[in-house]
Write a protein that holds these residues in place. Structure first.
Motif, PDB file in Angstrom:
ATOM      1  N   ALA A  40       0.864  -1.177   0.000  1.00  0.00           N
ATOM      2  CA  ALA A  40       0.000   0.000   0.000  1.00  0.00           C
ATOM      3  C   ALA A  40       0.900   1.226   0.000  1.00  0.00           C
ATOM      4  O   ALA A  40       2.010   1.198   0.539  1.00  0.00           O
ATOM      5  CB  ALA A  40      -0.908  -0.014   1.224  1.00  0.00           C
ATOM      6  N   ALA A  41       0.414   2.298  -0.596  1.00  0.00           N
ATOM      7  CA  ALA A  41       1.266   3.474  -0.743  1.00  0.00           C
ATOM      8  C   ALA A  41       0.428   4.727  -0.883  1.00  0.00           C
ATOM      9  O   ALA A  41      -0.799   4.669  -0.968  1.00  0.00           O
ATOM     10  CB  ALA A  41       2.165   3.305  -1.973  1.00  0.00           C
ATOM     11  N   ARG A  42       1.123   5.850  -0.918  1.00  0.00           N
ATOM     12  CA  ARG A  42       0.456   7.127  -1.160  1.00  0.00           C
ATOM     13  C   ARG A  42       1.376   8.024  -1.978  1.00  0.00           C
ATOM     14  O   ARG A  42       2.596   7.887  -1.952  1.00  0.00           O
ATOM     15  CB  ARG A  42       0.044   7.801   0.136  1.00  0.00           C
ATOM     16  N   VAL A  43       0.719   8.949  -2.689  1.00  0.00           N
ATOM     17  CA  VAL A  43       1.416   9.897  -3.561  1.00  0.00           C
ATOM     18  C   VAL A  43       0.830  11.275  -3.297  1.00  0.00           C
ATOM     19  O   VAL A  43      -0.382  11.418  -3.109  1.00  0.00           O
ATOM     20  CB  VAL A  43       1.196   9.513  -5.053  1.00  0.00           C
ATOM     21  N   ALA A  44       1.685  12.299  -3.305  1.00  0.00           N
ATOM     22  CA  ALA A  44       1.198  13.674  -3.164  1.00  0.00           C
ATOM     23  C   ALA A  44       0.370  14.019  -4.389  1.00  0.00           C
ATOM     24  O   ALA A  44       0.834  13.904  -5.524  1.00  0.00           O
ATOM     25  CB  ALA A  44       2.364  14.645  -3.028  1.00  0.00           C
ATOM     26  N   GLY A  45      -0.892  14.385  -4.146  1.00  0.00           N
ATOM     27  CA  GLY A  45      -1.763  14.717  -5.261  1.00  0.00           C
ATOM     28  C   GLY A  45      -3.191  14.944  -4.826  1.00  0.00           C
ATOM     29  O   GLY A  45      -3.492  14.984  -3.625  1.00  0.00           O
ATOM     30  N   ALA A  46      -4.064  15.071  -5.800  1.00  0.00           N
ATOM     31  CA  ALA A  46      -5.489  15.263  -5.559  1.00  0.00           C
ATOM     32  C   ALA A  46      -6.253  14.269  -6.418  1.00  0.00           C
ATOM     33  O   ALA A  46      -5.897  14.018  -7.574  1.00  0.00           O
ATOM     34  CB  ALA A  46      -5.904  16.690  -5.917  1.00  0.00           C
ATOM     35  N   LEU A  47      -7.321  13.689  -5.841  1.00  0.00           N
ATOM     36  CA  LEU A  47      -8.116  12.685  -6.523  1.00  0.00           C
ATOM     37  C   LEU A  47      -9.484  13.267  -6.856  1.00  0.00           C
ATOM     38  O   LEU A  47     -10.148  13.847  -5.989  1.00  0.00           O
ATOM     39  CB  LEU A  47      -8.263  11.459  -5.610  1.00  0.00           C
ATOM     40  N   HIS A  48      -9.905  13.114  -8.099  1.00  0.00           N
ATOM     41  CA  HIS A  48     -11.161  13.683  -8.583  1.00  0.00           C
ATOM     42  C   HIS A  48     -12.101  12.579  -9.051  1.00  0.00           C
ATOM     43  O   HIS A  48     -11.667  11.603  -9.672  1.00  0.00           O
ATOM     44  CB  HIS A  48     -10.889  14.656  -9.734  1.00  0.00           C
ATOM     45  N   HIS A  49     -13.386  12.758  -8.793  1.00  0.00           N
ATOM     46  CA  HIS A  49     -14.418  11.790  -9.174  1.00  0.00           C
ATOM     47  C   HIS A  49     -14.925  12.129 -10.578  1.00  0.00           C
ATOM     48  O   HIS A  49     -15.490  13.195 -10.801  1.00  0.00           O
ATOM     49  CB  HIS A  49     -15.568  11.854  -8.170  1.00  0.00           C
ATOM     50  N   LEU A  50     -14.701  11.205 -11.520  1.00  0.00           N
ATOM     51  CA  LEU A  50     -15.086  11.423 -12.913  1.00  0.00           C
ATOM     52  C   LEU A  50     -16.247  10.527 -13.323  1.00  0.00           C
ATOM     53  O   LEU A  50     -16.440  10.269 -14.500  1.00  0.00           O
ATOM     54  CB  LEU A  50     -13.878  11.201 -13.823  1.00  0.00           C
ATOM     55  N   GLY A  51     -17.008  10.061 -12.362  1.00  0.00           N
ATOM     56  CA  GLY A  51     -18.136   9.173 -12.650  1.00  0.00           C
ATOM     57  C   GLY A  51     -17.771   7.749 -12.301  1.00  0.00           C
ATOM     58  O   GLY A  51     -17.720   7.375 -11.145  1.00  0.00           O
ATOM     59  N   ALA A  52     -17.493   6.930 -13.318  1.00  0.00           N
ATOM     60  CA  ALA A  52     -17.181   5.517 -13.094  1.00  0.00           C
ATOM     61  C   ALA A  52     -15.729   5.284 -12.683  1.00  0.00           C
ATOM     62  O   ALA A  52     -15.348   4.156 -12.377  1.00  0.00           O
ATOM     63  CB  ALA A  52     -17.493   4.714 -14.356  1.00  0.00           C
ATOM     64  N   PRO A  54     -11.803   7.483 -11.196  1.00  0.00           N
ATOM     65  CA  PRO A  54     -11.200   8.723 -10.720  1.00  0.00           C
ATOM     66  C   PRO A  54     -10.065   9.184 -11.636  1.00  0.00           C
ATOM     67  O   PRO A  54      -9.606   8.444 -12.508  1.00  0.00           O
ATOM     68  CB  PRO A  54     -10.631   8.325  -9.362  1.00  0.00           C
ATOM     69  N   GLY A  55      -9.617  10.390 -11.393  1.00  0.00           N
ATOM     70  CA  GLY A  55      -8.424  10.913 -12.037  1.00  0.00           C
ATOM     71  C   GLY A  55      -7.592  11.607 -10.985  1.00  0.00           C
ATOM     72  O   GLY A  55      -8.124  12.315 -10.125  1.00  0.00           O
ATOM     73  N   MET A  56      -6.293  11.396 -11.020  1.00  0.00           N
ATOM     74  CA  MET A  56      -5.391  12.001 -10.046  1.00  0.00           C
ATOM     75  C   MET A  56      -4.529  13.056 -10.727  1.00  0.00           C
ATOM     76  O   MET A  56      -4.011  12.830 -11.819  1.00  0.00           O
ATOM     77  CB  MET A  56      -4.469  10.945  -9.428  1.00  0.00           C
ATOM     78  N   THR A  57      -4.397  14.212 -10.053  1.00  0.00           N
ATOM     79  CA  THR A  57      -3.412  15.205 -10.459  1.00  0.00           C
ATOM     80  C   THR A  57      -2.299  15.156  -9.427  1.00  0.00           C
ATOM     81  O   THR A  57      -2.554  15.002  -8.228  1.00  0.00           O
ATOM     82  CB  THR A  57      -4.018  16.619 -10.543  1.00  0.00           C
ATOM     83  N   LEU A  58      -1.075  15.251  -9.887  1.00  0.00           N
ATOM     84  CA  LEU A  58       0.087  15.140  -9.004  1.00  0.00           C
ATOM     85  C   LEU A  58       0.423  16.462  -8.334  1.00  0.00           C
ATOM     86  O   LEU A  58       0.187  17.530  -8.894  1.00  0.00           O
ATOM     87  CB  LEU A  58       1.295  14.651  -9.805  1.00  0.00           C
ATOM     88  N   GLY A  59       0.992  16.367  -7.128  1.00  0.00           N
ATOM     89  CA  GLY A  59       1.486  17.528  -6.407  1.00  0.00           C
ATOM     90  C   GLY A  59       0.468  18.099  -5.443  1.00  0.00           C
ATOM     91  O   GLY A  59      -0.645  17.603  -5.309  1.00  0.00           O
ATOM     92  N   GLY A  60       0.891  19.126  -4.742  1.00  0.00           N
ATOM     93  CA  GLY A  60       0.024  19.770  -3.767  1.00  0.00           C
ATOM     94  C   GLY A  60       0.210  19.188  -2.377  1.00  0.00           C
ATOM     95  O   GLY A  60       1.106  18.390  -2.121  1.00  0.00           O
ATOM     96  N   SER A  61      -0.679  19.588  -1.473  1.00  0.00           N
ATOM     97  CA  SER A  61      -0.532  19.191  -0.073  1.00  0.00           C
ATOM     98  C   SER A  61      -1.355  17.962   0.301  1.00  0.00           C
ATOM     99  O   SER A  61      -1.230  17.447   1.407  1.00  0.00           O
ATOM    100  CB  SER A  61      -0.931  20.355   0.833  1.00  0.00           C
ATOM    101  N   GLY A  62      -2.205  17.463  -0.600  1.00  0.00           N
ATOM    102  CA  GLY A  62      -3.016  16.292  -0.300  1.00  0.00           C
ATOM    103  C   GLY A  62      -2.303  14.999  -0.660  1.00  0.00           C
ATOM    104  O   GLY A  62      -1.209  15.004  -1.232  1.00  0.00           O
TER     105      GLY A  62
END
Length: 141
Positions: A40-52, A54-62
């Motif tokens: 299991a792991a984590r990456v700095a980024g933001a996760l967005h709900h695109l319906g069926a 998700p899409g992740m953008t890299l970077g930021g504080s999340g």
């Protein structure tokens, strides 16, 4: 006897955060050649709900939670097809290499990740807790 003139390419690692996660609709563990679970792991980024999915953008504080798998070149090619980066690529995802923090380990690991093209997000809500398979996707609008 191994053919030393053509050494085997070492496997690469991929960070999966959405439908490719174990239990997801495109569960990577059902694909062949079979991947090897690393952790299991984590990456700095933001996760967005695109319906069926998700899409992740890299970077930021999340942080975005996911899983790391070691994969063979043939499976990487299959993942490229799933993410529309194969023979007829779209601009929905971009394949990147990022450093991933494995949970419970000081070790960081370079991994492939499929990042959503920010132009494709529109008004997609943010999954605040960063976990596609987490309890009830909570959104920030």
């Amino acid at each position: 006897m191994p053919d030393e003139s053509h050494p085997a390419r070492p496997s690469r690692c991929v960070f999966v955060y959405g439908t490719l996660r174990c239990g997801g609709s495109n569960d990577i563990t059902r694909l062949r050649p079979a991947p090897r679970f690393v952790g299991a792991a984590r990456v700095a980024g933001a996760l967005h709900h695109l319906g069926a999915y998700p899409g992740m953008t890299l970077g930021g504080s999340g942080w975005v939670r996911g899983e790391v798998y070691a994969i063979a070149p043939a499976l990487e090619a299959l993942l490229d097809e799933i993410e529309d980066l194969g023979a007829e690529p779209t601009d929905e995802y971009v394949k990147r290499e990022v450093v991933v923090q494995l949970e419970g380990q000081a070790q960081a690991l370079p991994c492939l990740v499929y990042e959503i093209n920010p132009r494709r997000l529109g008004s997609a809500p943010l999954i605040a807790h960063g976990d596609w398979l987490g309890e009830g996707n909570l959104y920030l609008i």
